[in-house]
Design an enzyme around this catalytic site. Structure first.
Site, mmCIF file in Angstrom:
data_model
loop_
_atom_site.group_PDB
_atom_site.id
_atom_site.type_symbol
_atom_site.label_atom_id
_atom_site.label_comp_id
_atom_site.label_asym_id
_atom_site.label_seq_id
_atom_site.Cartn_x
_atom_site.Cartn_y
_atom_site.Cartn_z
ATOM 1 N N HIS A 210 0.836 -1.205 0.000
ATOM 2 C CA HIS A 210 0.000 0.000 0.000
ATOM 3 C C HIS A 210 0.875 1.261 0.000
ATOM 4 O O HIS A 210 0.578 2.237 -0.680
ATOM 5 C CB HIS A 210 -0.937 -0.037 1.218
ATOM 6 N N HIS A 214 0.959 4.030 -3.247
ATOM 7 C CA HIS A 214 0.702 5.465 -3.152
ATOM 8 C C HIS A 214 1.920 6.300 -3.575
ATOM 9 O O HIS A 214 1.779 7.493 -3.811
ATOM 10 C CB HIS A 214 0.221 5.845 -1.749
ATOM 11 N N HIS A 238 -8.133 -0.570 -4.666
ATOM 12 C CA HIS A 238 -8.727 -0.552 -3.325
ATOM 13 C C HIS A 238 -9.948 -1.471 -3.258
ATOM 14 O O HIS A 238 -10.172 -2.147 -2.250
ATOM 15 C CB HIS A 238 -9.054 0.884 -2.904
ATOM 16 N N GLU A 356 -10.628 10.833 -4.664
ATOM 17 C CA GLU A 356 -9.419 10.499 -3.877
ATOM 18 C C GLU A 356 -8.983 11.603 -2.928
ATOM 19 O O GLU A 356 -8.725 11.267 -1.763
ATOM 20 C CB GLU A 356 -8.250 10.132 -4.814
ATOM 21 N N HIS A 372 -12.002 11.526 0.250
ATOM 22 C CA HIS A 372 -11.308 10.338 0.739
ATOM 23 C C HIS A 372 -10.136 10.701 1.648
ATOM 24 O O HIS A 372 -9.991 10.148 2.737
ATOM 25 C CB HIS A 372 -10.845 9.485 -0.451
ATOM 26 N N HIS A 376 -9.472 10.005 5.855
ATOM 27 C CA HIS A 376 -8.303 9.402 6.509
ATOM 28 C C HIS A 376 -7.855 10.285 7.673
ATOM 29 O O HIS A 376 -7.559 9.794 8.767
ATOM 30 C CB HIS A 376 -7.142 9.293 5.508
ATOM 31 N N HIS A 412 -12.993 2.676 3.449
ATOM 32 C CA HIS A 412 -12.867 2.357 2.025
ATOM 33 C C HIS A 412 -14.067 1.584 1.487
ATOM 34 O O HIS A 412 -14.336 1.626 0.292
ATOM 35 C CB HIS A 412 -11.535 1.659 1.727
HETATM 36 CU CU1 CUO Z 1 -4.901 3.790 -0.271
HETATM 37 CU CU2 CUO Z 1 -7.292 5.469 1.361
HETATM 38 O O1 CUO Z 1 -6.181 5.297 -0.348
HETATM 39 O O2 CUO Z 1 -5.674 4.428 1.493
#
Ligand code: CUO
Length: 707
Positions: A210, A214, A238, A356, A372, A376, A412
């Site tokens: 992950h 990113h 995701h 996103e 999104h 977080h 998610h």
């Molecule tokens: Cu990979 Cu929310 O985008 O974690």
């Protein structure tokens, strides 16, 4: 490997430890163990904590502070969060500073100058980003993130135990290395039902994947902005992780993920990570059970739940009206009936950028917001939303740790439901789009060497060298042995007929999903649709008549090869195949990919029935016009291809991304599928201490061990 490449990689070692110290006027130096000494570099033993080490001279850079801009704004030791706009700006500034350097030598020099000035995690993120993208550093393989920042992956009690072992060496005979075990306890206890899947959420490989994903698909950073189908891959990668997590939940008797759609209700699932951000011993924040998120006001960060709700309503409106309003007031249509290969952007790609969200790619960042990412941050700071306790962010704040927290999946799931809402409004695939009349799949068998169609999972252990990332004030390597899910290697055997008279090029797509729901009832297609996880996808030539094809599990289109993150410490090797990848490969990019050891869902000791779907499509319709893909496309389904287009023209998730023709019918290819069973056998144990440990673990895991 050149001396500059080696010098660059050295900057990833123990990121919290200062490397530079003033020497003669006009220069700084950093020390390097002799074994990492680049040939031809100055060897100047010095007094102090590490006499006899190599000293690498670094030329100072004028006006560096001006060049770094906001990169200096994140304190050292604090969490660097790609989900925060201000932190993304800091990364942009640091990356811009690195990108200006014309050669690896210049990059090494500037990076060494900057190392002690900026936040450690920001430094590693930005330097990794640049190394991945420089063609003259393509053969440099980045150190695994779990060795650069072991304290993000290994809870503090285990690190403390290692420190205790190190201190014992001061008055006991020295060993060659210090080894401590971590797992299967993970971060909690089984009294908390969510803890049954902690082995998966806290898996080192899943979290490393992950983090890398990113970096490969960052929001807003100029040179990565126009990655092919970036927004769509955000949705797909995701969504697939959600499907896989649901399967794990079902294998331990838990229900599927419940979306977090009411942001004013208490969240029952707390999370206490027991991690530190690095050597500084700052703790990642914890969230107790039953906490609600609140409006956030910390430093320059302001997040208001009302505003989130407004963005949500606007996004739903855009999806339902099938159009978005751009900044300039123009409208663009949202539809998947477009061809990205001709430069057209599918609606799902736009919804991905909007959700996103990427301030540069979102069609209208001011209007549709930052849903999104802000989610977080709200969740990561729910325990101290106004900063009065000076608590650090929780693990939801960083892409390398977020997947440890149960609330990641609830958040998610909610994001994915918005994507699904968009997909519900797309036309179902026609029979023509789903069928390939020249070809039929006659038989599929999967074997792990014993019984056909029975696959095996078990818990395995692997070692990581924590002393590469953390300073234990000792020369003895400190190893942490991590427990993780694994499976017995298996092979697919496909029997496929080509009924035409000539050779055809085909794409073979393999998916897996559980057959029974949590009440042990056969799921219908609608219940099962979003559980289908991609296992493999590959292109093949089919000769006329019968074709027998074999394919190994480790050839999967979603996974990173096992040896990629393998490190054989016992034999004193850095990597099994050397520190660097072969010159022709895109080594560093390969670090993105689903871990091979969790390709297969866990299953149950008594066997858990899964449905395997094998679909064959016409490669001439799937292929994307571009030069032959470069090396290192192993995990292309999840990570795309570096500097290339996504190598499959079909919408991501095809054919499960849309609903079938009518709600009463299910496609023919779904009916003709094959059942496989995944089972958890007993753990191998040899020594008596391992046996005792295994008995403890067995108690902990309950049903997983059958003996
Ligand atoms: Cu990979 Cu929310 O985008 O974690």
């Amino acid at each position: 490997m050149s001396e500059d490449q080696r010098g660059l990689l050295y900057l990833f070692e123990q990121p919290s430890r200062a490397i530079a110290f003033p020497r003669a006027a006009g220069s700084v130096v950093y020390d390097m163990p002799p074994e990492q000494m680049p040939p031809g570099m100055e060897l100047a033993p010095r007094s102090g904590p590490s006499p006899g080490r190599t000293v690498v001279t670094v030329s100072p850079v004028d006006n560096l502070k001006d060049e770094l801009g906001s990169a200096l704004s994140i304190p050292k030791g604090a969490v660097f969060s790609v989900f925060l706009k201000q932190h993304r700006q800091a990364a942009k500034d640091l990356i811009a500073c690195f990108l200006k350097r014309r050669s690896p030598a210049e990059l090494r020099n500037i990076a060494a100058n900057v190392h002690d000035m900026v936040n450690e995690s920001l430094f590693v993120y930005s330097l990794s980003f640049v190394i991945i993208r420089r063609s003259d550093l393509r053969n440099v393989r980045l150190p695994p993130i779990y060795e650069t920042f072991p304290s993000w992956f290994v809870p503090e009690p285990t690190i403390a135990k290692a420190r205790e072992e190190v201190s014992k060496q001061r008055y006991m005979p020295k060993t060659e290395r210090i080894v401590v075990d971590h797992g299967l306890e993970f971060s909690g206890t089984d009294e908390n039902p969510e803890h049954r899947v902690a082995y998966w959420r806290e898996d080192y490989g899943i979290n490393a994947h992950h983090w890398h994903w990113h970096i490969v698909f960052p929001a807003e950073i100029e040179i990565a902005l126009h990655r092919d189908r970036k927004g769509e891959l955000f949705y797909y990668m995701h969504q697939q992780m959600m499907a896989r997590y649901d399967m794990e939940r079902m294998s331990v008797g838990l229900g599927r993920i419940v979306k977090l759609d009411n942001w004013r209700e208490p969240i029952p699932e707390g999370y206490f990570p027991k991690l530190t951000t690095g050597n500084s011993s700052l703790n990642w924040g914890s969230r107790p059970d039953g906490l609600s998120v609140k409006n956030l006001t910390r430093h320059r960060i302001r997040i208001n739940i009302n505003e989130m709700e407004m963005w949500r309503d606007r996004i739903f409106e855009a999806i339902h009206l099938k159009k978005v309003v751009q900044e300039d007031g123009k409208e663009i249509q949202l539809t998947d009936d477009l061809d990205p290969d001709r430069g057209q952007k599918r609606g799902i790609d736009i919804v991905g950028d909007m959700l996103e969200a990427d301030t540069r790619l979102s069609p209208n960042y001011t209007f549709y917001g930052d849903m999104h990412n802000f989610g977080h941050v709200l969740l990561a700071l729910a325990h101290d939303p106004d900063g009065v306790h000076r608590e650090e962010m929780g693990v939801m704040g960083d892409s390398g740790t977020a997947m440890r927290d149960p609330v990641f999946y609830r958040w998610h799931r909610y994001i994915d439901d918005i994507f699904q809402e968009y997909k519900f409004l797309q036309k179902p695939y026609t029979e023509d789009q789903l069928n390939f009349p020249e070809v039929s799949v006659d038989k599929v068998t999967v074997t792990a060497g014993l019984e056909n169609n029975v696959l095996y999972t078990y818990f395995n252990m692997r070692e990581i060298e924590a002393s590469r990332g953390l300073d234990f004030d000792s020369d003895t390597p400190v190893i942490v042995r991590l427990t993780h899910l694994d499976h017995k290697p298996f092979k697919y055997h496909f029997q496929i007929s080509n009924k035409s008279r000539s050779k055809v090029e085909a794409t073979i797509r393999v998916f897996i999903a559980p057959m029974l729901n949590i009440r042990n009832m056969r799921m219908n297609f609608f219940e099962q649709r979003t559980l289908f996880a991609e296992m493999d996808k590959f292109q093949i030539s089919l000769k006329p008549g019968k074709n027998i094809i074999e394919r190994r599990d480790d050839e999967s289109s979603i996974t990173l090869p096992r040896e990629f993150n393998f490190r054989n410490i016992e034999r004193g090797e850095v990597y099994e195949d050397g520190t660097v990848a072969p010159p022709e490969s895109d080594g560093s990019f390969c670090a993105c990919g689903w871990p091979q050891h969790v390709l297969l869902p866990r299953g149950k000791p008594e066997g858990m029935p899964f449905q395997l779907v094998v679909m064959v499509t016409d490669w001439n319709e799937d292929k994307v016009n571009q030069p032959t893909p470069r090396a290192c496309g192993n995990a292309a389904s999840f990570c795309g291809i570096l500097n290339g287009k996504y190598p499959d023209k079909k919408p991501m998730g095809f054919p499960f991304d849309r609903l079938p023709i009518t709600r009463r019918t299910v496609p023919g290819w779904w009916r003709s599928t094959w059942g496989v069973s995944a089972t958890c056998p007993s753990q191998k144990s040899t020594s008596s201490s391992r046996r005792k440990k295994s008995q403890r673990n067995r108690r902990h895991l309950g049903k997983c061990y059958s003996k």
